[in-house]
Design a protein around this motif. Structure first.
Motif, PDB file in Angstrom:
ATOM      1  N   TRP A 144       0.835  -1.195   0.000  1.00  0.00           N
ATOM      2  CA  TRP A 144       0.000   0.000   0.000  1.00  0.00           C
ATOM      3  C   TRP A 144       0.870   1.246   0.000  1.00  0.00           C
ATOM      4  CZ3 TRP A 144      -3.698  -1.550   4.583  1.00  0.00           C
ATOM      5  CH2 TRP A 144      -4.566  -2.570   4.151  1.00  0.00           C
ATOM      6  N   PRO A 145       0.495   2.278  -0.746  1.00  0.00           N
ATOM      7  CA  PRO A 145       1.199   3.554  -0.625  1.00  0.00           C
ATOM      8  C   PRO A 145       1.097   4.073   0.813  1.00  0.00           C
ATOM      9  CG  PRO A 145      -0.234   3.544  -2.559  1.00  0.00           C
ATOM     10  CD  PRO A 145      -0.583   2.325  -1.759  1.00  0.00           C
ATOM     11  N   GLU A 146       2.142   4.730   1.272  1.00  0.00           N
ATOM     12  CA  GLU A 146       2.124   5.236   2.640  1.00  0.00           C
ATOM     13  C   GLU A 146       0.967   6.195   2.866  1.00  0.00           C
ATOM     14  OE1 GLU A 146       4.815   8.300   5.171  1.00  0.00           O
ATOM     15  OE2 GLU A 146       5.901   6.509   4.454  1.00  0.00           O
ATOM     16  N   ASP A 147       0.682   7.038   1.878  1.00  0.00           N
ATOM     17  CA  ASP A 147      -0.417   7.994   2.024  1.00  0.00           C
ATOM     18  C   ASP A 147      -1.763   7.284   2.147  1.00  0.00           C
ATOM     19  OD1 ASP A 147       1.311  10.103   1.944  1.00  0.00           O
ATOM     20  OD2 ASP A 147       0.857  10.693  -0.112  1.00  0.00           O
ATOM     21  N   LEU A 148      -1.917   6.173   1.424  1.00  0.00           N
ATOM     22  CA  LEU A 148      -3.154   5.398   1.532  1.00  0.00           C
ATOM     23  C   LEU A 148      -3.291   4.818   2.932  1.00  0.00           C
ATOM     24  CD1 LEU A 148      -4.246   2.167   1.387  1.00  0.00           C
ATOM     25  CD2 LEU A 148      -5.683   3.997   0.511  1.00  0.00           C
ATOM     26  N   ALA A 149      -2.191   4.276   3.455  1.00  0.00           N
ATOM     27  CA  ALA A 149      -2.231   3.697   4.797  1.00  0.00           C
ATOM     28  C   ALA A 149      -2.600   4.759   5.836  1.00  0.00           C
ATOM     29  CB  ALA A 149      -0.887   3.063   5.129  1.00  0.00           C
ATOM     30  N   ALA A 150      -1.981   5.936   5.724  1.00  0.00           N
ATOM     31  CA  ALA A 150      -2.282   7.004   6.674  1.00  0.00           C
ATOM     32  C   ALA A 150      -3.737   7.457   6.549  1.00  0.00           C
ATOM     33  CB  ALA A 150      -1.336   8.178   6.447  1.00  0.00           C
ATOM     34  N   HIS A 151      -4.224   7.553   5.323  1.00  0.00           N
ATOM     35  CA  HIS A 151      -5.628   7.922   5.115  1.00  0.00           C
ATOM     36  C   HIS A 151      -6.561   6.877   5.719  1.00  0.00           C
ATOM     37  CE1 HIS A 151      -9.444   8.755   3.201  1.00  0.00           C
ATOM     38  NE2 HIS A 151      -9.415   7.549   2.681  1.00  0.00           N
ATOM     39  N   ALA A 152      -6.250   5.595   5.497  1.00  0.00           N
ATOM     40  CA  ALA A 152      -7.099   4.526   6.026  1.00  0.00           C
ATOM     41  C   ALA A 152      -7.148   4.561   7.551  1.00  0.00           C
ATOM     42  CB  ALA A 152      -6.597   3.167   5.542  1.00  0.00           C
ATOM     43  N   ILE A 153      -6.034   4.868   8.170  1.00  0.00           N
ATOM     44  CA  ILE A 153      -6.021   4.974   9.632  1.00  0.00           C
ATOM     45  C   ILE A 153      -6.980   6.068  10.092  1.00  0.00           C
ATOM     46  CG2 ILE A 153      -4.611   5.640  11.626  1.00  0.00           C
ATOM     47  CD1 ILE A 153      -2.236   4.252  10.188  1.00  0.00           C
ATOM     48  N   GLY A 154      -6.892   7.225   9.451  1.00  0.00           N
ATOM     49  CA  GLY A 154      -7.790   8.312   9.820  1.00  0.00           C
ATOM     50  C   GLY A 154      -9.247   7.949   9.638  1.00  0.00           C
ATOM     51  N   PHE A 155      -9.552   7.243   8.559  1.00  0.00           N
ATOM     52  CA  PHE A 155     -10.931   6.842   8.284  1.00  0.00           C
ATOM     53  C   PHE A 155     -11.436   5.838   9.311  1.00  0.00           C
ATOM     54  CE2 PHE A 155     -13.736   3.722   6.101  1.00  0.00           C
ATOM     55  CZ  PHE A 155     -14.830   4.552   5.889  1.00  0.00           C
ATOM     56  N   LEU A 156     -10.551   4.965   9.794  1.00  0.00           N
ATOM     57  CA  LEU A 156     -10.957   3.849  10.651  1.00  0.00           C
ATOM     58  C   LEU A 156     -10.749   4.102  12.141  1.00  0.00           C
ATOM     59  CD1 LEU A 156      -9.489   1.016   8.394  1.00  0.00           C
ATOM     60  CD2 LEU A 156     -11.916   1.466   8.783  1.00  0.00           C
ATOM     61  N   LEU A 157     -10.341   5.300  12.507  1.00  0.00           N
ATOM     62  CA  LEU A 157     -10.091   5.590  13.921  1.00  0.00           C
ATOM     63  C   LEU A 157     -11.305   5.327  14.795  1.00  0.00           C
ATOM     64  CD1 LEU A 157      -7.973   8.867  14.123  1.00  0.00           C
ATOM     65  CD2 LEU A 157      -7.291   6.556  14.803  1.00  0.00           C
ATOM     66  N   GLY A 158     -12.497   5.491  14.225  1.00  0.00           N
ATOM     67  CA  GLY A 158     -13.714   5.266  14.997  1.00  0.00           C
ATOM     68  C   GLY A 158     -13.904   3.844  15.475  1.00  0.00           C
ATOM     69  N   VAL A 190       3.225   2.218   9.831  1.00  0.00           N
ATOM     70  CA  VAL A 190       1.977   2.821   9.360  1.00  0.00           C
ATOM     71  C   VAL A 190       1.129   1.827   8.571  1.00  0.00           C
ATOM     72  CG1 VAL A 190       3.031   3.804   7.260  1.00  0.00           C
ATOM     73  CG2 VAL A 190       0.980   4.855   8.243  1.00  0.00           C
ATOM     74  N   ARG A 191       1.740   1.010   7.736  1.00  0.00           N
ATOM     75  CA  ARG A 191       0.962   0.047   6.943  1.00  0.00           C
ATOM     76  C   ARG A 191       0.415  -1.068   7.822  1.00  0.00           C
ATOM     77  NH1 ARG A 191       5.048   2.105   3.981  1.00  0.00           N
ATOM     78  NH2 ARG A 191       4.612   2.784   1.816  1.00  0.00           N
TER      79      ARG A 191
END
Length: 229
Positions: A144-158, A190-191
């Motif tokens: 996964w691109p690092e930016d994708l991984a970071a975005h996914a974390i933000g989306f899934l924090l809930g 991050v990934r």
């Protein structure tokens, strides 16, 4: 997003009819089910985009989740060549719809997650990369691109309890779940953090001194809106 579609197209290009019928990384789904979902997901987002560009709001599926599931079941049994052709066609149609959007268009509302057109690009980005792992033919969270991984974390924090803190050692990034006192600190790459939050197998499991917290459900669709007086 174009990079993700390219990677998905290359991955699908190598699949045989036998592989398509075999189990995927998702319980109860064959690789054909995953491909059917990725294909129809592109069609659904293109439908939303086409209407949004005309100033119209439509449901992703008129028949709701039942229609979505029925389409996946009806098309999962396609041959590898049929899956490839449908996937490529719908990805191209989606990209063509997005290409017509100007700066103002990205803020147009869509029914998907009560968001806007720009949010569907990020949603498709998540869908493509996460489900490439589910196809179980060589793509791993490490790809996964690092930016994708970071975005996914933000989306899934809930999915995490309030007060949880995440620390990505390799990316020097941190996330916190608000609304509660300081709680568990989870550390990892991050990934790996993204894979864990997405319910996929990380290469190296994140760690926490108190043990990893249990994950809650995937963010609801549409998101829960606060009650209004």
């Amino acid at each position: 997003m174009i990079e993700a579609h390219g990677a998905l197209q290359r991955l699908a290009a190598g699949l045989t009819d036998e592989q398509v019928t075999e189990a995927s990384g998702l319980p109860g789904w064959s690789r054909g089910h995953v491909l059917a979902h990725l294909t129809d997901n592109a069609r659904m987002f293109a439908r939303l985009a086409e209407h949004a560009l005309r100033g119209e709001l439509v449901a992703g599926y008129d028949g709701g989740m039942a229609e979505r599931n029925a389409i996946i079941e009806a098309t999962a049994g396609r041959s590898a060549a049929e899956h490839r052709a449908a996937l490529v066609a719908h990805m191209a149609a989606l990209e063509a719809a997005w290409a017509r959007a100007d700066d103002m268009d990205w803020s147009r509302p869509v029914t998907f997650r009560n968001a806007n057109l720009a949010a569907t690009v990020f949603a498709r980005w998540r869908e493509a990369w996460i489900h490439m792992v589910d196809l179980d033919v060589g793509v791993l969270p490490d790809d996964w691109p690092e930016d994708l991984a970071a975005h996914a974390i933000g989306f899934l924090l809930g999915r995490l309890p309030a007060g949880t803190h995440l620390h990505a050692e390799d990316a020097r990034r941190q996330w916190s779940v608000g609304g509660g006192p300081p709680g568990t600190v989870v550390t990892g790459r991050v990934r790996d953090l993204a894979a864990w939050l997405a319910g996929r197998t990380p290469t190296v499991s994140p760690v926490a001194a108190e043990g990893l917290p249990a994950l809650g459900p995937w963010p609801p669709h549409p998101p829960q809106r606060p009650d209004r007086a």
